[in-house]
Design a protein around this motif. Sequence first.
Motif, PDB file in Angstrom:
ATOM      1  N   ASP A  27     -11.158   7.845  -1.862  1.00 63.56           N
ATOM      2  CA  ASP A  27     -11.983   6.452  -1.433  1.00 63.56           C
ATOM      3  C   ASP A  27     -11.160   5.645  -0.326  1.00 63.56           C
ATOM      4  N   PHE A  28     -11.843   5.058   0.319  1.00 61.80           N
ATOM      5  CA  PHE A  28     -11.300   3.845   1.331  1.00 61.80           C
ATOM      6  C   PHE A  28     -10.400   2.981   0.680  1.00 61.80           C
ATOM      7  N   VAL A  29     -10.538   2.277  -0.577  1.00 63.12           N
ATOM      8  CA  VAL A  29      -9.589   1.457  -1.133  1.00 63.12           C
ATOM      9  C   VAL A  29      -8.321   2.272  -1.381  1.00 63.12           C
ATOM     10  N   GLN A  30      -8.339   3.471  -1.946  1.00 61.37           N
ATOM     11  CA  GLN A  30      -7.157   4.342  -2.230  1.00 61.37           C
ATOM     12  C   GLN A  30      -6.411   4.512  -1.033  1.00 61.37           C
ATOM     13  N   VAL A  31      -7.008   4.604   0.011  1.00 51.12           N
ATOM     14  CA  VAL A  31      -6.400   4.925   1.153  1.00 51.12           C
ATOM     15  C   VAL A  31      -5.615   3.642   1.989  1.00 51.12           C
ATOM     16  N   LEU A  32      -6.423   2.396   1.737  1.00 51.54           N
ATOM     17  CA  LEU A  32      -5.675   1.141   2.007  1.00 51.54           C
ATOM     18  C   LEU A  32      -4.711   1.048   1.074  1.00 51.54           C
ATOM     19  N   ILE A  33      -4.526   1.357  -0.161  1.00 50.67           N
ATOM     20  CA  ILE A  33      -3.380   1.139  -1.115  1.00 50.67           C
ATOM     21  C   ILE A  33      -2.372   1.815  -0.636  1.00 50.67           C
ATOM     22  N   ARG A  34      -2.462   3.014  -0.370  1.00 50.88           N
ATOM     23  CA  ARG A  34      -1.259   3.967   0.193  1.00 50.88           C
ATOM     24  C   ARG A  34      -0.713   3.712   1.332  1.00 50.88           C
ATOM     25  N   PHE A  35      -1.726   2.963   2.464  1.00 51.69           N
ATOM     26  CA  PHE A  35      -1.121   2.246   3.731  1.00 51.69           C
ATOM     27  C   PHE A  35      -0.105   1.361   3.123  1.00 51.69           C
ATOM     28  N   LEU A  36      -0.503   0.364   2.525  1.00 52.02           N
ATOM     29  CA  LEU A  36       0.021  -0.750   1.819  1.00 52.02           C
ATOM     30  C   LEU A  36       1.128  -0.441   1.158  1.00 52.02           C
ATOM     31  N   ILE A  37       1.402   0.561   0.528  1.00 52.48           N
ATOM     32  CA  ILE A  37       2.500   1.028  -0.041  1.00 52.48           C
ATOM     33  C   ILE A  37       3.687   1.437   0.929  1.00 52.48           C
ATOM     34  N   ALA A  38       3.016   2.353   1.930  1.00 49.45           N
ATOM     35  CA  ALA A  38       3.838   2.745   3.078  1.00 49.45           C
ATOM     36  C   ALA A  38       4.464   1.744   3.966  1.00 49.45           C
ATOM     37  N   VAL A  39       3.883   0.519   4.149  1.00 48.58           N
ATOM     38  CA  VAL A  39       4.268  -0.476   5.025  1.00 48.58           C
ATOM     39  C   VAL A  39       5.647  -0.856   4.475  1.00 48.58           C
ATOM     40  N   PRO A  40       6.023  -1.396   3.314  1.00 47.78           N
ATOM     41  CA  PRO A  40       7.631  -1.583   3.186  1.00 47.78           C
ATOM     42  C   PRO A  40       8.374  -0.659   2.980  1.00 47.78           C
ATOM     43  N   ILE A  41       7.907   0.596   2.818  1.00 49.43           N
ATOM     44  CA  ILE A  41       8.942   1.819   2.958  1.00 49.43           C
ATOM     45  C   ILE A  41       8.994   2.143   4.015  1.00 49.43           C
TER      46      ILE A  41
END
Length: 77
Positions: A27-41
């Motif tokens: 789902d698009f929301v899951q992809v955005l959540i994964r992207f937002l988790i990847a930003v601080p990492i």
Amino acid sequence: MIRPSVLLFALLISAPAWYRLLFDQLDFVQVLIRFLIAVPIAALLLAALRFIMAGYRKDPEATPVTPEPTDPAPPSP
């Protein structure tokens, strides 16, 4: 402000999720959540890389040192 390199690296980290979005596996929301988790990492990883690479920069105020031999020259015959 976030550096563009951090966002690009976060996009690279989350690329498999974006790929799965194309085939309707996520789902698009899951992809955005994964992207937002990847930003601080990505920010932490690039900050660590910048910290390590900062030690290899040349200091413009450093005086050049010429090497001198420590052993005395052998006597010539």
